[in-house]
Design a protein around this motif. Structure first.
Motif, PDB file in Angstrom:
ATOM      1  N   SER A  85       0.938  -1.209  -0.078  1.00  0.00           N
ATOM      2  CA  SER A  85       0.267   0.052   0.083  1.00  0.00           C
ATOM      3  C   SER A  85       0.891   1.182   0.008  1.00  0.00           C
ATOM      4  O   SER A  85       0.558   2.080  -0.757  1.00  0.00           O
ATOM      5  N   GLY A 106      -4.758 -10.934  -5.640  1.00  0.00           N
ATOM      6  CA  GLY A 106      -5.421  -9.864  -5.136  1.00  0.00           C
ATOM      7  C   GLY A 106      -4.516  -8.616  -4.715  1.00  0.00           C
ATOM      8  O   GLY A 106      -5.164  -7.431  -4.344  1.00  0.00           O
ATOM      9  N   ALA A 107      -3.258  -8.535  -4.862  1.00  0.00           N
ATOM     10  CA  ALA A 107      -2.399  -7.422  -4.788  1.00  0.00           C
ATOM     11  C   ALA A 107      -2.852  -6.192  -5.502  1.00  0.00           C
ATOM     12  O   ALA A 107      -2.883  -5.179  -4.739  1.00  0.00           O
ATOM     13  N   VAL A 109      -5.585  -5.293  -6.096  1.00  0.00           N
ATOM     14  CA  VAL A 109      -6.818  -4.612  -5.740  1.00  0.00           C
ATOM     15  C   VAL A 109      -6.440  -3.686  -4.473  1.00  0.00           C
ATOM     16  O   VAL A 109      -6.884  -2.474  -4.031  1.00  0.00           O
ATOM     17  N   VAL A 110      -5.525  -4.106  -3.733  1.00  0.00           N
ATOM     18  CA  VAL A 110      -4.850  -3.254  -2.468  1.00  0.00           C
ATOM     19  C   VAL A 110      -4.349  -2.210  -3.019  1.00  0.00           C
ATOM     20  O   VAL A 110      -4.632  -0.947  -2.754  1.00  0.00           O
ATOM     21  N   ARG A 113      -6.665   0.926  -4.302  1.00  0.00           N
ATOM     22  CA  ARG A 113      -7.350   1.620  -3.376  1.00  0.00           C
ATOM     23  C   ARG A 113      -6.351   2.789  -2.761  1.00  0.00           C
ATOM     24  O   ARG A 113      -6.873   3.853  -2.416  1.00  0.00           O
TER      25      ARG A 113
END
Lengths: 305, 140
Positions: A85, A106-107, A109-110, A113
């Motif tokens: 992040s 899913g990295a 998606v983080v 954000r």
């Protein structure tokens, strides 16, 4: 601002639009050479890649843009314990668009954000790889000029291969599609994807173990590599890795206009003797990857020529 | 068995028999200092057997969480000994920060600040998937 996590994030109209742009880039490359002037793409590759990273870099440079980034997690602040992040939030301060590959599912998606700029998923573990699927779609389109009514054979490691999962999800949206899954028992196509993507739409498919049996009816044969890194037990890998080897003999009963695709890299699953067959589409496929990524970068950056 | 009426509080009715302990734990009812009654295997005309929880105070309950655990629950808000409001639950579209993704390859296994989040993927099967890796939520 758009992100691309999964091929199904794109509507069929958007896929048509990307393919049309890629076709125009192929026909008129000069028209696009300054399309991304003064734009900066960050390529964050937390695990190694040859084709995807270089094709994105080539795509951005052919659009007149520039590229920054790293090609392994060890040369980034991840090695110092920085969170994903924080890394993307920092890079988002410098770049106009981020392309990332990460070993964890899913990295992106983080990342999406926190980045503040568009994120393109260039592969997240065994999960999604949407730009490979766009590459595959452009290759099928350039050969068949349709996505409807095709019989598509997928052969090899259908259990762990993210490219085949994404391709099935993408092609299942077109009418008249039939899938033939060719895999040994241990590497069969996941049941849950069949149930969710095919059974719910009433799409025809069959599962076979013999490549020869499937060959005559196929319009597309999509070969995959048995990936050593997905096995816990090396003995299983050795037992399964050469289950399917495509040779000129095995291509004999195939249609004359069938195409053989492969996301590459290949190991033994396609004999080099097949490379000169006009049906071998895997190297043109790699080239198509660069063109469709050019089209995608332009779309995500909202630039036009 | 007789359990006294509550004046102001909440009654969770029509809980699937055997699920009241899960709800007790998820809502952290053990940390309240008011009276909490949990009735298991009560006779129900509609369900045969059901569980009931009575909470002797009005507190904010995350209905999405309850709906995820057991969408058949009825939540009765009691004021002055009477039912002031009744909520029938539903399967929520999202479940945030309640269940954890068990996929070791999911980014949530290493990104400590990522909030575990699931989306309703199949209403009929009550199936939820992780919004990051799409693995199924594992129900007890």
């Amino acid at each position: 601002m758009r992100n691309l996590m999964n091929i199904t994030d794109l509507s069929l109209e958007e896929i048509d639009e990307l393919i049309a742009t890629a076709e125009d880039i192929i026909a008129n490359p000069k028209k696009y050479e300054n399309a991304c002037d003064h734009k900066l793409l960050a390529a964050l590759f937390f695990e190694p890649s040859t084709r995807t990273r270089l094709s994105f870099e080539a795509a951005m440079q052919r659009l007149g843009g520039r590229v920054i980034g790293f090609s392994e997690a060890g040369s980034s602040s991840t090695a110092k314990g920085e969170s994903l992040s924080d890394t993307v939030q920092t890079v988002g301060c410098y770049a106009d668009i981020i392309v990332m590959r990460h070993p964890k599912e899913g990295a992106p998606v983080v990342a999406a954000r926190r980045a503040g700029v568009p994120i393109i998923n260039a592969g997240d573990g065994a999960h999604n790889h949407p730009t490979q699927t766009l590459t595959d779609l452009l290759t099928i389109w350039r050969s068949k000029h349709t996505f409807e009514g095709l019989t598509i054979g997928l052969c090899g490691d259908l259990k762990f291969g993210r490219t085949v999962h994404s391709l099935v999800a993408a092609m299942a949206r077109y009418s008249g599609i039939k899938f033939v899954f060719i895999a040994p028992e241990e590497l069969k196509f996941p049941r849950y994807i069949i149930e969710e993507e095919l059974d719910t739409r009433g799409i025809e498919y069959k599962e076979v173990t013999s490549m020869e049996e499937a060959m005559p009816e196929l319009d597309v044969l999509y070969m995959t590599r048995v990936q050593k890194e997905r096995f816990f037990n090396e003995a299983d890998y050795i037992r399964l890795k050469d289950t399917y080897i495509l040779t000129p003999d095995k291509l004999e009963p195939a249609k004359k206009d069938m195409i053989v695709m492969h996301p590459l890299p290949r190991v033994n699953e396609i004999s080099v003797a097949v490379d000169d067959d006009p049906r071998a589409a895997y190297f043109p496929q790699a080239k198509n990857g660069m063109f469709i990524r050019m089209a995608l970068i332009m779309k995500m950056l909202e630039v036009t020529v | 068995m007789i359990i006294g009426q509550i004046k102001d509080g909440i009654v969770l009715d029509h809980i699937t028999a055997g699920k009241s302990m899960d709800i007790y734990n998820v809502l952290k009812l053990g940390k309240l200092d008011c009276s909490v009654a949990m009735i298991q295997n009560a006779t129900s005309v509609k369900m045969g057997k059901k569980d009931i929880i009575k909470i002797g105070t009005l507190l904010d309950i995350n209905l999405d969480v309850l709906g995820y655990i057991d969408p058949g629950i009825t939540v009765n808000i009691i004021r002055d000994g009477k039912v002031a409001k009744r909520h029938h639950l539903w399967l929520p579209e999202r479940v945030v920060g309640v269940i954890k993704c068990r996929n070791p390859r999911c980014i949530t296994s290493t990104e400590v600040n990522a909030v575990h989040e699931f989306r309703l993927a199949d209403k009929e099967k009550k199936l939820y998937r992780c919004i990051y890796c799409e693995h199924k939520a594992e129900r007890k």
